[in-house]
Design a protein around this motif. Structure first.
Motif: not given
Length: 275
Positions: A136, A139, A173, A177, A180-183, A186
């Motif tokens: 988790n 990135a 998704v 992610t 580095n996209y916020p979940i 995403a």
């Protein structure tokens, strides 16, 4: 298959209700898109009902894409209201995704059921491995790459997703992610991508399946209307139940179980397609 008895139609309806129930619960439990669940469950259901193997996977994929029209629209609207859809990215990315859908949908309509099953199996294995082994928060880069690599990524997401009968969540998704996209953003953006995939994907499934022999009864091309009408309401009602269960048990174990299910399904489909 067009002249099935009333008993067979009844069994088909029950199987599709079960598909919606399983898909909804698992989607609610794990927050995954329904397509990644619906396609393999339909595959097993249609196999048990002895649907012609030459069209079995095409109908599973086409029917799954059609269900996204309803569930995807509802999900995308909800995420948009919460401000978690990146509209700027969609405005720059939609055409590449749509081109990928057209290319992938055309390819899917012209290859054998075995080849389509092989595609699903290979990608299901990759998704399974991603769920099991990716940490988790890990990135690859701080942001999405520039053109033309960004458009290539959109093209691949659209093309592979439509061939698998899935929306934007399964591939969108993890891709977003990875950059580095916020979940939450995403997930919301991927829900909107699902509609870009589902609309042309469903139309292509209808077109390429028009008049093809061996389809289940009441099918519009490769979209089974019984499945469409039964899966959407049942999966919608079952999803909150899955979400409720998720709060009572360890989600990491659920994720592992689902990853194992996907891995087993992928291997089984690859084996069936090759041997």
């Amino acid at each position: 298959m067009e002249d099935l008895s009333l008993l067979s139609l009844g069994l088909l309806a029950l199987a599709l209700l079960a598909t919606g129930l399983v898909a909804g619960i698992i989607a609610g439990l794990l927050g995954v898109g329904g397509g990644i669940v619906i396609v393999p469950v339909l595959f097993y259901m249609f196999t048990a009902l002895k649907i012609d193997s030459s069209v079995l996977m095409h109908v599973a994929v086409g029917t799954s894409l059609a269900t996204i029209l309803g569930t995807g629209a509802s999900s995308a609207r909800a995420h948009y209201k919460r401000g978690s859809v990146d509209m700027d990215l969609l405005k720059r990315w939609w055409w590449a995704i749509a081109l990928g859908v057209i290319a992938g949908g055309t390819l899917a309509g012209n290859i054998s059921g075995g080849a389509l099953t092989l595609v699903f199996g290979v990608v299901a294995l990759a998704v399974s491995a991603n769920m099991m082994f990716r940490k988790n928060g890990s990135a690859l880069a701080e942001s999405l790459p520039g053109s033309p690599l960004k458009e290539v990524l959109g093209f691949l997401i659209g093309g592979i997703s439509v061939m698998m009968g899935i929306g934007g969540g399964t591939l969108g998704v993890p891709t977003l992610t990875l950059f580095n996209y916020p979940i939450h953003k995403a997930v919301g953006t991927a829900a909107a991508i699902g509609l870009i995939i589902a609309v042309p994907g469903t139309l292509l499934s209808i077109y390429f399946g028009w008049g093809v022999e061996g389809r289940p009864p009441l099918s519009l091309g490769y979209v089974n209307l019984i499945g469409l009408l039964l899966i959407i309401p049942v999966s919608t009602l079952a999803a909150p139940l899955g979400a409720k269960i998720a709060h009572a048990i360890d989600p990491s174990r659920l994720k592992l179980v689902f990853a194992l299910f996907l891995g087993f399904t992928g291997l089984r489909m690859i084996y069936g397609a090759v041997f």
